[in-house]
Design an enzyme around this catalytic site. Structure first.
Site, PDB file in Angstrom:
ATOM      1  N   ASP A 195       0.880  -1.176   0.000  1.00 57.45           N
ATOM      2  CA  ASP A 195       0.000   0.000   0.000  1.00 57.45           C
ATOM      3  C   ASP A 195       0.912   1.218   0.000  1.00 57.45           C
ATOM      4  O   ASP A 195       2.133   1.093  -0.009  1.00 57.45           O
ATOM      5  CB  ASP A 195      -0.931  -0.009   1.216  1.00 57.45           C
ATOM      6  CG  ASP A 195      -2.235   0.751   0.950  1.00 57.45           C
ATOM      7  OD1 ASP A 195      -2.156   1.906   0.506  1.00 57.45           O
ATOM      8  OD2 ASP A 195      -3.308   0.187   1.182  1.00 57.45           O
ATOM      9  N   HIS A 256      -3.366   2.846  -4.662  1.00 57.38           N
ATOM     10  CA  HIS A 256      -2.721   2.470  -3.393  1.00 57.38           C
ATOM     11  C   HIS A 256      -1.330   1.893  -3.659  1.00 57.38           C
ATOM     12  O   HIS A 256      -0.931   0.904  -3.046  1.00 57.38           O
ATOM     13  CB  HIS A 256      -3.566   1.452  -2.634  1.00 57.38           C
ATOM     14  CG  HIS A 256      -4.722   2.061  -1.900  1.00 57.38           C
ATOM     15  ND1 HIS A 256      -4.573   2.800  -0.749  1.00 57.38           N
ATOM     16  CD2 HIS A 256      -6.062   2.030  -2.167  1.00 57.38           C
ATOM     17  CE1 HIS A 256      -5.776   3.196  -0.325  1.00 57.38           C
ATOM     18  NE2 HIS A 256      -6.688   2.759  -1.177  1.00 57.38           N
ATOM     19  N   ASP A 322      -9.037  -1.217  -5.247  1.00 53.33           N
ATOM     20  CA  ASP A 322      -9.943  -0.259  -4.621  1.00 53.33           C
ATOM     21  C   ASP A 322      -9.400   1.160  -4.688  1.00 53.33           C
ATOM     22  O   ASP A 322      -8.205   1.375  -4.804  1.00 53.33           O
ATOM     23  CB  ASP A 322     -10.197  -0.650  -3.163  1.00 53.33           C
ATOM     24  CG  ASP A 322      -8.918  -0.650  -2.336  1.00 53.33           C
ATOM     25  OD1 ASP A 322      -7.938  -1.256  -2.804  1.00 53.33           O
ATOM     26  OD2 ASP A 322      -8.890  -0.052  -1.249  1.00 53.33           O
ATOM     27  N   GLU A 323     -10.291   2.103  -4.563  1.00 53.60           N
ATOM     28  CA  GLU A 323      -9.963   3.520  -4.422  1.00 53.60           C
ATOM     29  C   GLU A 323      -8.853   3.960  -5.377  1.00 53.60           C
ATOM     30  O   GLU A 323      -7.884   4.603  -4.994  1.00 53.60           O
ATOM     31  CB  GLU A 323      -9.564   3.816  -2.967  1.00 53.60           C
ATOM     32  CG  GLU A 323     -10.691   3.540  -1.981  1.00 53.60           C
ATOM     33  CD  GLU A 323     -10.278   3.700  -0.536  1.00 53.60           C
ATOM     34  OE1 GLU A 323     -11.113   4.149   0.280  1.00 53.60           O
ATOM     35  OE2 GLU A 323      -9.134   3.374  -0.200  1.00 53.60           O
ATOM     36  N   TRP A 389     -17.016  -4.776  -0.005  1.00 55.60           N
ATOM     37  CA  TRP A 389     -16.773  -4.044   1.236  1.00 55.60           C
ATOM     38  C   TRP A 389     -17.623  -2.785   1.362  1.00 55.60           C
ATOM     39  O   TRP A 389     -17.916  -2.347   2.461  1.00 55.60           O
ATOM     40  CB  TRP A 389     -15.289  -3.691   1.363  1.00 55.60           C
ATOM     41  CG  TRP A 389     -14.801  -2.602   0.452  1.00 55.60           C
ATOM     42  CD1 TRP A 389     -14.418  -2.729  -0.845  1.00 55.60           C
ATOM     43  CD2 TRP A 389     -14.612  -1.225   0.787  1.00 55.60           C
ATOM     44  NE1 TRP A 389     -14.017  -1.516  -1.357  1.00 55.60           N
ATOM     45  CE2 TRP A 389     -14.116  -0.570  -0.365  1.00 55.60           C
ATOM     46  CE3 TRP A 389     -14.815  -0.475   1.949  1.00 55.60           C
ATOM     47  CZ2 TRP A 389     -13.822   0.787  -0.389  1.00 55.60           C
ATOM     48  CZ3 TRP A 389     -14.521   0.892   1.927  1.00 55.60           C
ATOM     49  CH2 TRP A 389     -14.027   1.502   0.763  1.00 55.60           C
ATOM     50  N   TYR A 414     -15.793  -4.603   9.433  1.00 50.54           N
ATOM     51  CA  TYR A 414     -14.617  -3.742   9.612  1.00 50.54           C
ATOM     52  C   TYR A 414     -14.331  -3.604  11.105  1.00 50.54           C
ATOM     53  O   TYR A 414     -14.948  -2.809  11.802  1.00 50.54           O
ATOM     54  CB  TYR A 414     -14.832  -2.390   8.946  1.00 50.54           C
ATOM     55  CG  TYR A 414     -14.347  -2.385   7.518  1.00 50.54           C
ATOM     56  CD1 TYR A 414     -13.508  -1.388   7.028  1.00 50.54           C
ATOM     57  CD2 TYR A 414     -14.695  -3.417   6.650  1.00 50.54           C
ATOM     58  CE1 TYR A 414     -13.056  -1.399   5.722  1.00 50.54           C
ATOM     59  CE2 TYR A 414     -14.248  -3.445   5.345  1.00 50.54           C
ATOM     60  CZ  TYR A 414     -13.424  -2.436   4.887  1.00 50.54           C
ATOM     61  OH  TYR A 414     -12.970  -2.460   3.596  1.00 50.54           O
ATOM     62  N   ASP A 416     -11.586  -2.550  12.507  1.00 51.93           N
ATOM     63  CA  ASP A 416     -10.803  -1.397  12.946  1.00 51.93           C
ATOM     64  C   ASP A 416     -11.736  -0.327  13.502  1.00 51.93           C
ATOM     65  O   ASP A 416     -11.298   0.585  14.199  1.00 51.93           O
ATOM     66  CB  ASP A 416      -9.946  -0.833  11.802  1.00 51.93           C
ATOM     67  CG  ASP A 416     -10.776  -0.460  10.581  1.00 51.93           C
ATOM     68  OD1 ASP A 416     -11.608  -1.283  10.171  1.00 51.93           O
ATOM     69  OD2 ASP A 416     -10.579   0.626  10.025  1.00 51.93           O
TER      70      ASP A 416
END
Length: 787
Positions: A195, A256, A322-323, A389, A414, A416
């Site tokens: 990442d 990422h 992702d993203e 997700w 999730y 976290d």
């Protein structure tokens, strides 16, 4: 070798009765078996107990060795050609028809011995885990209660993701997680290896990836990097495989991936060299992305994948997806050329091209691809599996298209997130198969996975507290029959497992109910306290709710006289290192949990209730107030109104510069607000700003009027009340003279003759609680807060 049919019906000399769910709690098995009957009597495992295999002994040697090592007895084991019952023997046999049913087993325990029948090694391993739990929870040492269990998992993917990029995790810690996952019959450990925060896997063709891309830029001294050698990871893969846990590697692409450009800037669209930054100290998710127009990017990734699949024998390779920001692609001539040449409509289809190309390559190597649900943008590559997700809708769409899906929505998976945001009960209730999904596509739901992103909680104790017992709840949700789940029953069984976690050196969140003395005259004395894990030796930790507000108290068992309370805003659900250091010095620490509230009316209500509670409980004549930006406003208001109760204020970021305040940005000396910015409340729209103003009951006011409720306006009150302010930013050893700072809040304090002490080192960031070594800040705070 086929098993004799008589063995299927062999009874080991005990009377069996049907049991109810309530009776199952006596055995405290997690996950609860699919079918279970209880018998009479127990079997004691002795040093002379033998383990024999009716079949190929070598097929089960590893499972036997792991069980015997845990048991701590040197039990004799070997092959037998006689499946007849023998006293004091654990007999293992295989049913070929069960071979394709991963994890299926039958376990019979009687007063004479044990019989394990399975379709293969995984079933035998899980039968041994059941025996372990029966022994661990037994009142008599080494005695197993008589049972008949027929069991197998409901879902084939029962996983946990650990983010090794944002925080490098030691191999020993990963090994412990494998032990815990396998004990609760989970079978996937997904490792997020790359990442923006670092590349964690040795790639021999590109040594620069670990020489340059595994370490943070030198200016970031509050976090360490690291990487796994291929030999270390191969050993970990083998260790996991012996325990029937598959390690699934994730190599992020195309977004990422800015850490790659530290060593290989030519693989980006811009050609600029990047630096690696800790998550909260840098720019966040950047525009940097692998260039989809350059052939050398695909050559690089294919070479990486070649080495990855040599290390990881997993069926699936996770490629992230992702993203992925498209800005650089939009402005990259080579990416635009690729779009034209491939006949693509836009950058979303370019991402689909990128993912499809890598999927085809990985498939050519005999493996399958799985990625986050953004890989569906622009069209889902043939044969790719989806990890859903952003809710469950993408998973439903992918399954209906005939793609395999692992459900991992933020709402339930999730971990976290704080426990107040996603509770154990919420995770336990999760069913990966949505009601909306077409019945004939339910088979495409492989299972589910808990995700632990490690950018907030970064030490092992805090990580464990986030992971457990929520992952244990998910283990049962994925193994047991959905219709048999019973929350109250699970809670009762879970209580028995906390000592087991203690024995495995694992911290956890706990919610035993403890009551203060009841007093009808004062409801504050009848607060329900929820005790959770004893994270630190010598400290008791409690949480409770007051007027709908989550609070927490951490109490040292022995406290030095004269130390004040530290009252903190609790954001993000982390356990700060700074707080631990304060506790060790004898301070009390209390939290108000506002982790999901940003400048709204509920946040104001919670803060006001919290400080009313402070006054009513009156634990100390004076307190030390700690406030971060979003909670600071209320802290300053209360302090100015109650100066006799405040020893001092220490703040991580006492003034808002627009990075936390929705809608506006403070400039100059704070006399005006300008600009509208995208912030956490939304897009920084007029409506967002009105909502912020309404929280303080001044709706309809202008941007300029809002300064009246900003921390700036409280500076005069703080100064005139004579309350010292400690402004903490960064990790400098020395105090920075206020005259050298341009902070408008500090300027206002000084303008009205207030006392201010500043510790600041620009560029380090404003999260001292996340430092690995908070000693410099701690010393400074202690110097100025001791009464």
């Amino acid at each position: 070798m086929k098993i004799k049919s008589i063995l299927l019906f062999c009874i080991l000399g005990f009377f069996l009765t049907n049991c109810t769910n309530t009776e199952l709690t006596n055995y405290s098995l997690i996950p609860t078996p699919q079918k279970m009957e209880i018998g009479m009597g127990t079997l004691k495992i002795k040093p002379e107990t033998k383990i024999v295999v009716f079949g190929d002994y070598e097929d089960y040697k590893k499972e036997i060795d792991i069980f015997v090592e845990w048991l701590g007895m040197d039990l004799e084991s070997g092959y037998t050609d006689n499946p007849d019952r023998r006293d004091n023997t654990i007999l293992i046999a295989q049913i070929p028809e069960w071979k394709d049913q991963e994890g299926r087993y039958k376990l019979e325990v009687g007063t004479f011995g044990v019989e394990i029948i399975a379709g293969g090694p995984a079933g035998v391993f899980y039968a041994f885990q059941t025996i372990r739990q029966l022994l661990e929870t037994s009142d008599d040492e080494n005695k197993i209660p008589a049972v008949l269990i027929k069991d197998q998992p409901e879902f084939q993917w029962r996983g946990l993701m650990l983010d090794c990029s944002r925080t490098f995790l030691q191999v020993e810690y990963l090994r412990k997680q494998i032990d815990l996952l396998s004990f609760y019959k989970m079978n996937v450990l997904h490792l997020h290896l790359t990442d923006d925060q670092g590349w964690r896997l040795e790639i021999k063709k590109y040594p620069e990836l670990t020489e340059k891309c595994a370490q943070y830029a030198p200016k970031y001294t509050n976090q360490k990097g690291g990487f796994y050698t291929q030999e270390e990871m191969k050993e970990l893969v083998a260790y996991a495989a012996d325990r029937h846990v598959t390690l699934v590697p994730e190599i992020e692409m195309p977004g990422h991936s800015s850490e790659i450009f530290t060593a290989f800037p030519e693989l980006s669209c811009t050609g600029k060299t990047t630096e690696i930054f800790p998550f909260f100290s840098g720019p966040g998710i950047t525009q940097d992305i692998l260039c989809a127009g350059k052939e050398e990017v695909f050559e690089f990734l294919e070479n990486v994948i070649d080495e990855v699949i040599e290390i990881f024998p997993s069926e699936y390779i996770h490629i992230g997806g992702d993203e992925a920001p498209k800005h650089n692609w939009e402005n990259c001539p080579e990416c635009q050329k690729r779009i034209r040449e491939e006949g693509l409509a836009n950058e979303h289809e370019l991402q689909s091209y990128f993912i499809s190309r890598m999927t085809s390559y990985i498939h050519s190597k005999g493996r399958k691809v799985i990625g986050w649900d953004e890989i569906m943008e622009g069209g889902l590559a043939k044969g790719a599996a989806v990890m859903s997700w952003r809710g469950i809708q993408c998973g439903i769409e992918a399954a209906n298209m005939g793609h395999n899906v692992v459900m991992s929505p933020t709402s339930h998976c999730y971990i976290d997130y704080s426990h107040s945001t996603t509770s154990v009960e919420e995770i336990y209730s999760f069913n990966p198969v949505p009601e909306e999904l077409d019945k004939d596509h339910e088979a495409f739901i492989l299972g589910a996975q808990a995700n632990m992103w490690i950018h907030i909680d970064r030490n092992e104790v805090s990580l464990d507290r986030q992971i457990y017992p929520r992952t244990i709840a998910l283990a049962e949700a994925l193994w047991s029959n959905q219709e048999d789940k019973n929350w109250e029953d699970f809670q009762t069984r879970l209580d028995v497992h906390y000592p087991i976690l203690d024995s495995m050196n694992t911290s956890y969140f706990r919610d035993d109910l403890i009551y203060m003395p009841e007093d009808d005259e004062d409801p504050l004395n009848a607060l329900r306290l929820e005790r959770y894990s004893f994270d630190f030796h010598g400290y008791q930790a409690f949480s409770f709710n007051f007027q709908g507000m989550a609070c927490k108290i951490v109490l040292p068992e022995e406290r030095a006289d004269g130390r004040p309370w530290i009252w903190r805003a609790r954001f993000w659900g982390h356990e700060p290192q700074l707080d631990l250091a304060l506790l060790e010095k004898g301070y009390h620490v209390m939290y108000c949990d506002v982790s999901t509230l940003y400048g709204n009316k509920e946040a104001v209500r919670r803060w006001n209730s919290f400080y009313q509670l402070m006054q009513n409980l009156d634990f100390s004549e004076k307190v030390v107030l700690e406030g971060m930006s979003r909670g600071g406003l209320i802290i300053y208001n209360w302090a100015a109104e109650n100066p006799e109760k405040v020893a001092c204020i220490y703040a991580d970021a006492p003034v808002l510069d627009g990075t936390s305040w929705p809608g506006g940005k403070l400039t100059g000396n704070g006399e005006q607000l300008t600009g509208i910015r995208e912030k956490r409340l939304g897009k920084g729209s007029e409506e967002d700003w009105k909502r912020f103003l309404d929280a303080f009951e001044i709706s309809g006011k202008s941007f300029q009027d809002a300064i009246a409720v900003s921390p700036i306006s409280q500076a005069r009150k703080i100064a005139e009340a004579g309350i010292p302010l400690i402004h903490v930013i960064g990790e400098a050893d020395d105090v920075v003279p206020p005259s050298e700072n341009t902070d408008p809040f500090e300027a206002e304090i000084l303008k009205y003759g207030g006392e201010i002490k500043v510790i600041r080192k620009p560029g380090i960031g404003h999260h001292p609680h996340s430092l690995d070594d908070p000693t410099p800040i701690l010393k400074f705070i202690l110097k100025h807060t001791t009464l």
